[in-house]
Enzyme design. Structure first.
Site, PDB file in Angstrom:
ATOM      1  N   PHE A 147       0.858  -1.187   0.000  1.00  0.00           N
ATOM      2  CA  PHE A 147       0.000   0.000   0.000  1.00  0.00           C
ATOM      3  C   PHE A 147       0.891   1.233   0.000  1.00  0.00           C
ATOM      4  O   PHE A 147       1.760   1.368   0.856  1.00  0.00           O
ATOM      5  CB  PHE A 147      -0.920   0.034   1.220  1.00  0.00           C
ATOM      6  N   ASP A 188       9.290   2.585   1.249  1.00  0.00           N
ATOM      7  CA  ASP A 188       8.165   3.360   1.764  1.00  0.00           C
ATOM      8  C   ASP A 188       8.110   3.113   3.267  1.00  0.00           C
ATOM      9  O   ASP A 188       7.649   2.072   3.716  1.00  0.00           O
ATOM     10  CB  ASP A 188       6.872   2.914   1.078  1.00  0.00           C
ATOM     11  N   LYS A 233       3.135   9.807   8.189  1.00  0.00           N
ATOM     12  CA  LYS A 233       2.437   9.370   9.397  1.00  0.00           C
ATOM     13  C   LYS A 233       3.023   9.913  10.714  1.00  0.00           C
ATOM     14  O   LYS A 233       2.673  11.018  11.096  1.00  0.00           O
ATOM     15  CB  LYS A 233       2.309   7.848   9.410  1.00  0.00           C
TER      16      LYS A 233
END
Ligand SMILES: *Cc1c(COP(=O)(O)O)cnc(C)c1O
Length: 406
Positions: free
Chosen positions: A141, A226, A255
């Site tokens: 993702f 990532d 995040k």
């Protein structure tokens, strides 16, 4: 305080907001530490961490003070000018990591857009314009924008959005042989998450990541990580890549980076320092002083409260408790416990509907989230206390003991 009608707000939400999320029927209006309150004053233990974002919990006083002070001094400049907070934060990140340069974005998807763009642009600038292929992994993702979606290896997110960005290939995660077969003379870059987050908390083996590094070096491809979810202390290291000792050429962060304030970044090694020449990429908000003040506050809290080490020990505690539930306490609903640090997944048996488990937990005042297929996900604030873990796990145990096996 003025009395708020929760049902009225929910009614308004159902007509005024897009229906692209499926939130439960309450409206949050306050948070402190690991707790949130809805508008009617009901309190929840919030171990969702805002999906691995709130590394210092809700409204940490250091964050509040930094944001308040910065808001009254300088909030935004645009990227036409340097700002002091942005420079300070970039320097902090380069000091704490193996990376030498930073580009600021506002989200994980945006950080990944920059990651993909620099990969192709760098190859283009260095005599290999034919190297355009990006290889990603099944189950990955990387975000919801068209570019990030194009490298996201989960069909459900892509359906109906096609055609997406071209020249992207997917291979199995943790499968070095498959990657060896895919990387060729047209490959710009290989992209992986050190732990697949949304995909279900699947950890990339250290040997796999080391193998990818060697493969990319041998064949002239760039290695991209990532670390949007795994970074910023989440796994018990500042970046998850430290576990394997592998430094990719470039890495996406977000995040935890802003601790709740929208902030993301692309970090690169010196090799890619010239990869985004003037005019090639940018963001109006990216690196704005208010966001960077939040980013600096996160790092101050991390240092002052030893959050990275606590993520490791509290994560070990959480994993051990889940293991013992499965092995010693006969909670057979748990099939597997996986993850690293405070990024832990309890994979439930096929027959246990994870969404119903989350609802039952909410009724007991505990907020958790899911990932991948039937995985109960724990990505709580890094300053979560062991007794808060105990409280959540007591509820989990009760719910799983009585879980309907549909
Ligand atoms: C959450 C996430 C993203 C997307 O971040 P947004 O801020 O939602 O755009 C990208 N990659 C990974 C690994 C993530 O966990």
């Amino acid at each position: 305080m003025e009395k708020v009608d929760q049902q009225e707000l929910l009614n308004t939400a159902s007509t005024a907001q897009m229906a692209n999320y499926r939130p439960p029927a309450f409206v949050l209006s306050r948070g402190q530490g690991r707790h949130v309150w809805d508008v009617e004053g009901k309190r929840y233990l919030d171990l969702t961490g805002g999906i691995a974002v709130l590394c210092a919990g809700h409204s940490h006083p250091t964050m509040v003070q930094a944001l308040t002070e910065q808001a009254s001094r300088l909030m935004h400049t645009s990227n036409m000018f340097y700002n002091d907070r942005g420079i300070e934060l970039a320097a902090e990140i380069t000091r704490r990591t193996a990376f030498d340069r930073v580009y600021f974005a506002n989200s994980g998807a945006e950080a990944n857009e920059a990651l993909l763009k620099i990969a192709r642009k760098w190859q283009f600038l260095h005599g290999a314009p034919e190297r355009t292929k990006i290889i990603s992994t099944h189950g990955s993702f990387h975000g919801r924008t068209m570019g990030a979606l194009s490298v996201t290896g989960q069909p459900a997110y892509r359906k109906g959005m096609e055609p997406l960005v071209g020249d992207i290939t997917f291979v199995g995660f943790n499968d070095l042989a498959a990657m060896e077969a895919a990387v060729d003379s047209k490959t710009a870059a290989v992209l992986v998450e050190p732990i697949q987050g949304e995909g279900g908390l699947t950890v990339a083996g250290d040997a796999y990541l080391q193998g990818l590094r060697k493969l990319c070096d041998d064949r002239g491809a760039l290695l991209l990580f990532d670390e949007v979810q795994t970074g910023y202390g989440r796994t018990g290291r500042f970046l998850a890549q430290e576990w394997s000792g592998v430094t990719p050429d470039a890495c996406a962060l977000a995040k935890g980076m802003g601790g709740g304030f929208p902030l993301g970044a692309l970090a690169v090694t010196e090799k890619l320092a010239d990869g985004l020449p003037p005019g090639s990429h940018g963001s109006t908000y990216g690196g704005n002083p208010l966001a960077c003040a939040a980013g600096l506050a996160v790092l101050r809290i991390m240092d002052g409260e030893d959050l990275i080490a606590r993520a490791e020990t509290t994560g070990q505690y959480l994993s051990a408790r889940l293991h013992s539930m499965k092995e010693q306490q006969g909670i057979s609903a748990i099939e597997e416990v996986r993850g690293r640090g405070l990024m832990v997944g309890a994979k439930l048996k096929e027959s246990i509907p994870v969404l119903q488990v989350l609802v039952a937990l909410r009724d007991k005042g505990v907020l958790l989230t899911r990932a991948g297929h039937n995985v109960l996900r724990f990505v709580p604030p890094l300053n979560t206390l062991p007794e808060e873990i105990d409280e959540a796990l007591l509820a989990v145990k009760e719910v799983l003991t009585h879980a309907p096996t549909s």
